[in-house]
Design an enzyme around this catalytic site. Structure first.
Site, PDB file in Angstrom:
ATOM      1  N   GLY A 155      51.239  27.668 -35.895  1.00 22.36           N
ATOM      2  CA  GLY A 155      52.105  26.979 -35.534  1.00 22.36           C
ATOM      3  C   GLY A 155      51.877  25.543 -34.627  1.00 22.36           C
ATOM      4  O   GLY A 155      52.276  24.490 -35.227  1.00 22.36           O
ATOM      5  N   GLY A 182      49.242  34.572 -35.718  1.00 25.82           N
ATOM      6  CA  GLY A 182      47.981  34.560 -36.099  1.00 25.82           C
ATOM      7  C   GLY A 182      46.990  34.743 -34.913  1.00 25.82           C
ATOM      8  O   GLY A 182      45.864  34.873 -35.150  1.00 25.82           O
ATOM      9  N   ILE A 237      41.163  38.567 -19.316  1.00 25.43           N
ATOM     10  CA  ILE A 237      41.131  38.408 -20.842  1.00 25.43           C
ATOM     11  C   ILE A 237      41.702  39.859 -21.484  1.00 25.43           C
ATOM     12  O   ILE A 237      40.890  41.015 -21.126  1.00 25.43           O
ATOM     13  CB  ILE A 237      39.666  38.291 -21.614  1.00 25.43           C
ATOM     14  CG1 ILE A 237      39.221  36.592 -21.189  1.00 25.43           C
ATOM     15  CG2 ILE A 237      39.739  38.261 -23.007  1.00 25.43           C
ATOM     16  CD1 ILE A 237      40.486  35.659 -21.555  1.00 25.43           C
ATOM     17  N   GLU A 278      45.937  27.204 -25.881  1.00 20.20           N
ATOM     18  CA  GLU A 278      45.939  25.812 -26.131  1.00 20.20           C
ATOM     19  C   GLU A 278      44.487  25.266 -25.630  1.00 20.20           C
ATOM     20  O   GLU A 278      44.068  24.076 -25.723  1.00 20.20           O
ATOM     21  CB  GLU A 278      47.027  25.247 -25.582  1.00 20.20           C
ATOM     22  CG  GLU A 278      48.005  25.262 -26.552  1.00 20.20           C
ATOM     23  CD  GLU A 278      49.436  25.208 -25.896  1.00 20.20           C
ATOM     24  OE1 GLU A 278      49.965  24.071 -26.190  1.00 20.20           O
ATOM     25  OE2 GLU A 278      49.995  25.949 -25.392  1.00 20.20           O
TER      26      GLU A 278
HETATM   27 MO1  MOS Z   1      52.289  24.726 -28.363  1.00 23.45          MO
HETATM   28  S1  MOS Z   1      52.093  22.795 -28.628  1.00 23.45           S
HETATM   29  O1  MOS Z   1      53.000  24.864 -27.107  1.00 23.45           O
HETATM   30  O2  MOS Z   1      52.933  25.496 -29.758  1.00 23.45           O
END
Ligand code: MOS
Length: 777
Positions: free
Chosen positions: A281, A509, A669, A744
């Protein structure tokens, strides 16, 4: 803004300020995360274990059904025709040949499309998911080059594609702003991100910069980026009377359902969106015009519709990351202490979306300094709406900031890691709040040791093997910890000791289904195969977005709330004849297939025993997560130190990345295998940003000129070295499971680490992404 709106905004702003102060000053124990999640203490074994994806076998067998793989009775296939000019109106639209083509069921244009409202813009209200807020096929107006002008439905995809190619349009072209320089010349406006201005000023940073004995003041630029998830956007849609079902590829099932209901004037319960599997996404899989057009065409045709965008379709219809021009200036004392940090600049945006690339975000919390000046200005263009793309803000913002830190280190003659560590803040440098958990220095030290940073020759251009110049560079990675409101979960516990946890969340994913099954099993004291995790359906509880690297925390907080309710209910059912008699839900947790007192585990009763005595087949509870006030009480972020070894060919100018290491501090983690994959995926996307990704935008006509993976380059296997990842694994005492987001952060810092390595290799400082060979010749 009208006077009334201004007054309302001012009142809201004042109320927000009071609220913010109250949350900052509140005792820790009043806040979500004020008491550590008991799972942080639990060393039972599932948390952190490198469990393989539970959906892996389904995927490799082709049994996992994606949005464009739902076969519906009587279904037809859609193809979309796009405008070829940026602004004006359609003068003539000839659809006759398309209508007469074999297999064609319907051609929809503004002339016959049903009446619809514009999409509510993503993140402007709790469940808004739209990428733009333009009228969709409601009139003859054109707003961007690539706007859909017709949808063809046919019996096969090939027939739809062929018929679409027969559509002819002519336009009355109007003057458009399609060049960034022209847009800036019209004047800029301050950028707003999720309701907050992208601005901060502390002290007089310009004066401090001018007075500082050592400084850097430079301009960094980054290009447009287009989204390229491996699965192009797709939806299969069907109407059943006034009810709409959408099998979508989305990171926001509930938001999409609510927003589609708004578009068609329905109740949100009349729209159901499922999304069991998503092929990536990265911020792009929200609501764009294709789902709306698919639903509208399905309504007109009275047939289910599959609308699967071509790769070109994604470039034309789905926004990407916008262009940025950033000034980064840092003033320092001779010992390296920062006196001023300035990060300002301009991005391009449209009037019909709300996503200025917020590149100052990383700079708000990265370093201590006496003064700050941060500002993102917006210049408006007539183009495709831009949108969120993996670490919006931080990915390109850390390119500017972290290159500037490297440049300053070179000027000071200091090691760039030591310069960073020397400017570690004690509390959030712009908010003043304490850090919930910040161990970036540990991450730097561990990474430097493992990478062999001490072997780096600090003199640029000093290491050469044959034609290859070799250099090492580093940069800070950082991304905020978010938790958005709206999380809720349902737990169904059956007498056979099986639990089903359901949240309207997503698996794109990244391993969510696997990690959340592990966490739920651990929390409930069950084995992995005794727990199932349900997600990807808007009829499930909660409105959890897979975005902002916050889904894990949002689900975690919702499951904690539901689990608390479950324990309370079970204690009630257990009654006075249980070893648990007299205990309350705060004192009890899941253990060995039942409940036990947290600090006295021998006081235990199995779920089967509790349910049998109460003569119950199952217990079902549902609860909502508390509002995410912790993010205003603490400064909460993920961190990392990124290390790159680059080789630059002295003859051809080509850059090869030979080694990369990410050393992360992201709380606990949850799954070592899927986490490593997330980190590596982010870094690979960062390598693409550093070396090759660039949307070629024709500034004369506002058209994307490289709408394919043949011309828009992303890293392939040969571009990617073995990527080493390590982490501190220090739990944050104030988050569910002690975890931070990891989706991210890998892309952040990577561009700068590469550019800094290239500088170390060649002595050439490239401040404009991507670092293509023409810039190095
Ligand atoms: Mo992300 S840019 O917060 O899917």
């Amino acid at each position: 803004m009208s006077i009334v709106e201004n007054a309302k905004a001012a009142a809201q702003g004042a109320a927000q300020t009071v609220m913010k102060k109250a949350i900052e000053l509140a005792p820790d124990s009043w806040l979500p995360g004020g008491k550590p999640d008991p799972l942080i203490r639990n060393k039972h074994g599932l948390i952190g274990a490198p469990i393989s994806r539970i959906d892996g076998p389904l995927k490799v067998q082709g049994k996992a059904k994606f949005a464009a793989e739902f076969p519906l009775q009587g279904m037809v296939y859609a193809a979309v025709a796009f405008s070829t000019m940026p602004k004006g109106r359609i003068a003539a639209l000839d659809t006759g040949a398309a209508e007469a083509a074999p297999g064609v069921v319907l051609v929809m244009t503004y002339r016959n499309a049903p009446r619809m409202q514009p999409m509510p813009l993503f993140l402007t209200s709790e469940k808004a998911a739209g990428g733009d807020n333009l009228p969709i096929m409601q009139d003859d107006r054109i707003h961007w080059n690539g706007q859909p002008i017709a949808v063809v439905l046919a019996a096969s995809q090939e027939q739809a594609d062929h018929a679409k190619s027969l559509i002819r349009a002519t336009y009355e072209v109007e003057p458009a702003i399609t060049a960034f320089a022209e847009a800036k010349a019209q004047g800029t406006e301050p950028g707003m991100f999720m309701g907050q201005p992208l601005k901060a000023e502390i002290g007089d940073a310009e004066a401090a910069l001018a007075a500082s004995p050592v400084s850097i003041d430079a301009e960094y630029t980054t290009p447009r980026h287009s989204h390229n998830a491996i699965e192009p956007h797709a939806a299969t849609l069907a109407w059943n009377g006034d009810e709409l079902i959408v099998h979508d590829a989305t990171q926001a099932v509930v938001h999409t359902a609510w927003s589609l209901a708004n578009v068609f004037g329905l109740d949100e319960k009349q729209v159901r969106v499922t999304s069991p599997y998503v092929g990536g996404g990265f911020g792009s899989k929200t609501l764009w015009q294709h789902q709306v057009l698919g639903a509208a065409a399905a309504k007109l045709a009275g047939r289910p519709v599959r609308i699967a965008l071509s790769r070109e379709g994604v470039y034309r219809m789905v926004g990407g990351r916008t262009v940025t021009e950033q000034r980064v200036a840092i003033g320092a004392e001779v010992d390296g202490r920062f006196t001023a940090i300035i990060h300002t600049g301009t991005v391009a945006m449209t009037r019909h979306n709300a996503m200025p690339e917020p590149f100052i975000l990383p700079t708000r919390g990265a370093y201590a300094a006496d003064s700050f000046k941060l500002d993102v200005e917006v210049a408006y263009m007539d183009m495709l709406a831009n949108t969120f793309m993996r670490a919006p803000g931080e990915s390109v913002g850390t390119f500017g900031l972290e290159c500037a830190v490297d440049e300053l280190a070179a000027k000071l003659g200091m090691d760039p890691i030591e310069l960073r560590i020397g400017n570690e803040p004690e509390k959030d440098p712009t908010e003043g709040t304490p850090f919930s958990s910040r161990h970036i220095v540990e991450a730097w030290r561990a990474g430097a040791e493992r990478f062999g940073w001490s072997q780096r020759n600090p003199s640029p251009g000093a290491v050469r093997k044959g034609e290859w110049l070799i250099g090492m560079g580093c940069a800070t990675a950082t991304y905020p910890y978010y938790r958005m409101p709206g999380g809720a979960a349902r737990i169904t516990l059956t007498k056979d000791g099986h639990a089903r946890v359901e949240v309207a969340a997503h698996e794109m994913g990244m391993g969510t289904a696997t990690a959340q099954t592990q966490v739920a099993a651990e929390r409930l004291g069950l084995e992995l195969d005794q727990v199932s995790f349900g997600y990807g359906d808007s009829i499930m509880p909660g409105a959890v977005l897979a975005g902002g690297s916050q889904q894990t925390a949002s689900i975690g907080a919702a499951v904690i709330a539901a689990h608390h309710a479950l324990v309370a209910e079970l204690l009630k059912l257990a009654g006075n004849n249980s070893p648990l008699a007299g205990l309350n839900a705060d004192e009890v947790g899941g253990l060995d297939g039942g409940l036990a007192k947290l600090d006295e585990p021998e006081r235990h009763e199995s779920y089967a025993s509790i349910l049998a005595r109460a003569q119950r087949d199952e217990v079902v509870v549902e609860a909502a997560a508390p509002p995410p006030m912790e993010t205003q009480h603490w400064s909460m972020h993920s961190y990392g130190g990124m290390f790159c070894e680059a080789r630059v060919n002295a003859v051809t100018g080509e850059t090869r990345i030979s080694r990369f290491l990410g050393s992360f501090d992201c709380g606990r983690i949850l799954n070592a295998k899927t986490a490593a994959s997330q980190f590596r995926g982010g870094i690979i996307m960062g390598l693409g940003m550093a070396l090759m990704e660039e949307t070629q935008f024709d500034e004369r006509r506002g058209r994307v000129m490289n709408p394919s993976l043949a011309e828009y380059h992303v890293p392939v296997h040969l571009d990617v070295p073995e990527i080493d990842v390590v982490w501190t694994d220090i739990p944050d005492p104030h988050t569910p499971m002690g975890a931070h987001g990891i989706g991210e952060i890998g892309i952040t810092g990577t561009g700068a680490a590469v550019a800094n390595a290239v500088f170390n290799a060649t002595g050439k400082r490239i401040r404009d992404l991507p670092l293509t060979l023409d810039k190095l010749m």
